[in-house]
Design a protein around this motif. Structure first.
Motif, PDB file in Angstrom:
ATOM      1  N   PHE A  44     109.868 130.292  14.926  1.00  6.82           N
ATOM      2  CA  PHE A  44     110.101 130.108  16.357  1.00  6.82           C
ATOM      3  C   PHE A  44     111.059 128.935  16.546  1.00  6.82           C
ATOM      4  N   ILE A  45     112.153 129.183  17.263  1.00  6.18           N
ATOM      5  CA  ILE A  45     113.182 128.150  17.448  1.00  6.18           C
ATOM      6  C   ILE A  45     113.125 127.678  18.901  1.00  6.18           C
ATOM      7  N   LEU A  46     113.013 126.373  19.095  1.00  9.80           N
ATOM      8  CA  LEU A  46     112.881 125.861  20.459  1.00  9.80           C
ATOM      9  C   LEU A  46     113.458 124.460  20.582  1.00  9.80           C
ATOM     10  N   PRO A  47     113.696 124.002  21.819  1.00 11.43           N
ATOM     11  CA  PRO A  47     114.156 122.617  21.977  1.00 11.43           C
ATOM     12  C   PRO A  47     113.082 121.655  21.472  1.00 11.43           C
ATOM     13  N   THR A  48     113.467 120.435  21.162  1.00 10.99           N
ATOM     14  CA  THR A  48     112.497 119.433  20.706  1.00 10.99           C
ATOM     15  C   THR A  48     111.413 119.233  21.778  1.00 10.99           C
ATOM     16  N   PHE A  49     110.253 118.751  21.326  1.00 10.11           N
ATOM     17  CA  PHE A  49     109.107 118.563  22.230  1.00 10.11           C
ATOM     18  C   PHE A  49     109.265 117.330  23.130  1.00 10.11           C
ATOM     19  N   VAL A  50     108.654 117.412  24.297  1.00 12.94           N
ATOM     20  CA  VAL A  50     108.487 116.233  25.164  1.00 12.94           C
ATOM     21  C   VAL A  50     106.985 116.005  25.320  1.00 12.94           C
ATOM     22  N   ASN A  51     106.534 114.815  24.977  1.00 11.29           N
ATOM     23  CA  ASN A  51     105.130 114.448  25.142  1.00 11.29           C
ATOM     24  C   ASN A  51     105.000 113.778  26.513  1.00 11.29           C
ATOM     25  N   ALA A  52     104.357 114.466  27.469  1.00 13.67           N
ATOM     26  CA  ALA A  52     104.394 114.015  28.868  1.00 13.67           C
ATOM     27  C   ALA A  52     103.386 112.913  29.206  1.00 13.67           C
ATOM     28  N   SER A 102     103.590 105.511  15.285  1.00 14.88           N
ATOM     29  CA  SER A 102     103.588 106.666  16.187  1.00 14.88           C
ATOM     30  C   SER A 102     104.993 107.224  16.395  1.00 14.88           C
ATOM     31  N   LEU A 103     105.997 106.341  16.495  1.00 21.37           N
ATOM     32  CA  LEU A 103     107.377 106.810  16.677  1.00 21.37           C
ATOM     33  C   LEU A 103     107.804 107.660  15.475  1.00 21.37           C
ATOM     34  N   GLY A 104     107.405 107.214  14.284  1.00 22.79           N
ATOM     35  CA  GLY A 104     107.730 107.967  13.069  1.00 22.79           C
ATOM     36  C   GLY A 104     107.059 109.335  13.084  1.00 22.79           C
ATOM     37  N   GLU A 105     105.809 109.358  13.531  1.00 24.51           N
ATOM     38  CA  GLU A 105     105.082 110.643  13.603  1.00 24.51           C
ATOM     39  C   GLU A 105     105.743 111.585  14.613  1.00 24.51           C
ATOM     40  N   MET A 106     106.233 111.008  15.704  1.00 20.22           N
ATOM     41  CA  MET A 106     106.892 111.850  16.712  1.00 20.22           C
ATOM     42  C   MET A 106     108.194 112.418  16.155  1.00 20.22           C
ATOM     43  N   THR A 107     108.974 111.579  15.502  1.00 15.43           N
ATOM     44  CA  THR A 107     110.241 112.049  14.924  1.00 15.43           C
ATOM     45  C   THR A 107     109.976 113.201  13.959  1.00 15.43           C
ATOM     46  N   ASN A 108     109.020 113.014  13.063  1.00 13.78           N
ATOM     47  CA  ASN A 108     108.745 114.037  12.056  1.00 13.78           C
ATOM     48  C   ASN A 108     108.207 115.333  12.646  1.00 13.78           C
ATOM     49  N   SER A 109     107.495 115.210  13.778  1.00 17.50           N
ATOM     50  CA  SER A 109     106.897 116.427  14.346  1.00 17.50           C
ATOM     51  C   SER A 109     107.793 117.075  15.393  1.00 17.50           C
ATOM     52  N   GLY A 110     108.991 116.526  15.604  1.00 16.06           N
ATOM     53  CA  GLY A 110     109.952 117.187  16.494  1.00 16.06           C
ATOM     54  C   GLY A 110     109.852 116.796  17.953  1.00 16.06           C
ATOM     55  N   THR A 111     109.261 115.633  18.241  1.00 15.91           N
ATOM     56  CA  THR A 111     109.210 115.136  19.619  1.00 15.91           C
ATOM     57  C   THR A 111     110.400 114.211  19.857  1.00 15.91           C
ATOM     58  N   SER A 112     111.190 114.496  20.889  1.00 13.02           N
ATOM     59  CA  SER A 112     112.371 113.660  21.115  1.00 13.02           C
ATOM     60  C   SER A 112     112.209 112.720  22.298  1.00 13.02           C
ATOM     61  N   CYS A 113     111.170 112.907  23.102  1.00 14.59           N
ATOM     62  CA  CYS A 113     110.961 112.027  24.256  1.00 14.59           C
ATOM     63  C   CYS A 113     109.481 111.969  24.600  1.00 14.59           C
ATOM     64  N   PHE A 114     109.031 110.801  25.034  1.00 16.60           N
ATOM     65  CA  PHE A 114     107.634 110.679  25.451  1.00 16.60           C
ATOM     66  C   PHE A 114     107.563 109.871  26.732  1.00 16.60           C
ATOM     67  N   CYS A 115     106.542 110.157  27.529  1.00 17.28           N
ATOM     68  CA  CYS A 115     106.327 109.426  28.773  1.00 17.28           C
ATOM     69  C   CYS A 115     105.132 108.504  28.543  1.00 17.28           C
ATOM     70  N   THR A 299     108.511 121.854  26.411  1.00 15.62           N
ATOM     71  CA  THR A 299     109.977 121.798  26.220  1.00 15.62           C
ATOM     72  C   THR A 299     110.700 121.808  27.572  1.00 15.62           C
ATOM     73  N   TYR A 300     110.849 122.976  28.160  1.00 17.76           N
ATOM     74  CA  TYR A 300     111.637 123.076  29.400  1.00 17.76           C
ATOM     75  C   TYR A 300     110.925 122.480  30.615  1.00 17.76           C
TER      76      TYR A 300
END
Ligand code: ZN
Length: 336
Positions: A44-52, A102-115, A299-300
């Protein structure tokens, strides 16, 4: 040129095809059909994750492997919850290292932005910025006054250095103080977000009178409350793994029925890893939402709800994307 092949998530759902790209240079083409060469991965191909929704500042506590109380009040309620005592006792170095983990974990898991709901006033904002210096992850920082009171000058400085304010629930606040804060934030055209109806239902009139841009939880809200939030067009962030940890009942089926906009977050980083993909996998097992719905919610939908134009360059598949393994839904590939 490299290729990834599979089901590509678009704003109109999945299409079957492939992406051609050059590493570190972005996506060149999204196409239907079969790639001209063997793809590096399929899935499954998708934009990077956003953790809201996350409180990234308490990441260091997760690393201590303590037996944490499974009760919101004892663990996280300000100002006496265990988390706030541990934050007070911790050195800055300890807090920074936790955030970086946590930033490293986000990078590795495909999260590009967090709130982030940034605690600790102005110092809290500066700590996060310091920890993020060499990170590729973007943030929406919602700050919080250092005391449970409205101080005009402090709020001005917080808003100059953050995207808005994110508060604990109305039950923790004197009504007059929280009203002054929300008015001030609105006047400055910044985001005002609030935890609401997590353990017990809170008064929806009081919540909506504050005119929040974003509500967190609402899992103890009634259908009528959710309808009003939906009418007011306010997105709700839910954090399912956290509800499981606290043994809280949720109303996600009701939320789905009302059609309210749902985003996903990981909440306190002391309890859960900051990988919002885990929330997707967790909810996928419940069967309540389709995979397409769940992946769109990380994502979106958050990009639109949080107005991330100035936070994320690769808003769609034009720059950054991830590929998930079809069965495990774990990342096989995260574009750089
Ligand atoms: Zn929270």
């Amino acid at each position: 040129m490299k290729y990834v092949q599979g089901e590509i998530l678009t704003t109109d759902g999945f299409i079957t095809g492939y992406i051609s790209f050059e590493e570190n240079q972005g996506v060149f083409e999204v196409r239907k059909g079969v790639p001209p060469e063997k793809p590096i991965v399929k899935g499954f191909i998708l934009p990077t994750f956003v953790n809201a929704h996350i409180h990234i500042g308490d990441s260091f506590i997760r690393d201590k492997h303590l037996k944490l109380p499974c009760n919101v009040k004892d663990l996280v309620a300000p100002p006496y919850g265990l988390k706030h005592r541990l934050l007070k006792e911790a050195s800055e170095q300890e807090i920074l290292e936790g955030i970086q983990m946590s930033l490293g974990e986000m990078t590795n898991s495909g999260t590009s932005c967090f709130c982030d709901f940034r605690e600790g006033g102005l110092i809290g904002i500066f700590q996060l910025r310091k920890a993020m210096k060499n990170s590729s992850v973007d943030s929406v920082i919602l700050s919080r006054p250092s005391q449970m009171t409205y101080e005009k000058e402090e709020l001005d400085r917080l808003l100059q250095n953050s995207n808005g304010v994110g508060l604990s629930s109305i039950s923790d606040w004197e009504p007059a103080e929280i009203e002054k804060i929300s008015k001030h934030v609105r006047k400055k055209k910044k985001l005002f977000a609030l935890h609401a109806s997590e353990v017990v239902r809170e008064n929806i009139d009081r919540i909506l009178d504050l005119r929040p841009n974003l509500l967190i939880h609402m899992i103890a809200a009634t259908k009528a409350d959710l309808d009003r939030v939906n009418d007011a067009n306010i997105p709700i962030v839910v954090c399912p793994r956290s509800y499981a940890f606290f043994h809280l009942k949720n109303n996600l089926a009701l939320m789905k029925k009302t059609g309210v906009t749902i985003l996903l977050g990981t909440d306190n980083a002391m309890i859960n890893t900051p990988d919002v993909g885990e929330e997707v996998r967790f909810l996928h097992n419940t069967g309540l939402f389709s995979l397409e719905e769940l992946l769109t919610k990380v994502t979106y939908t958050p990009r639109k709800a949080l107005n991330l134009d100035d936070c994320i360059q690769g808003r769609d598949l034009s720059e950054k994307f991830i590929v998930l393994e079809r069965d495990s839904l774990k990342p096989l590939y995260v574009s750089k």
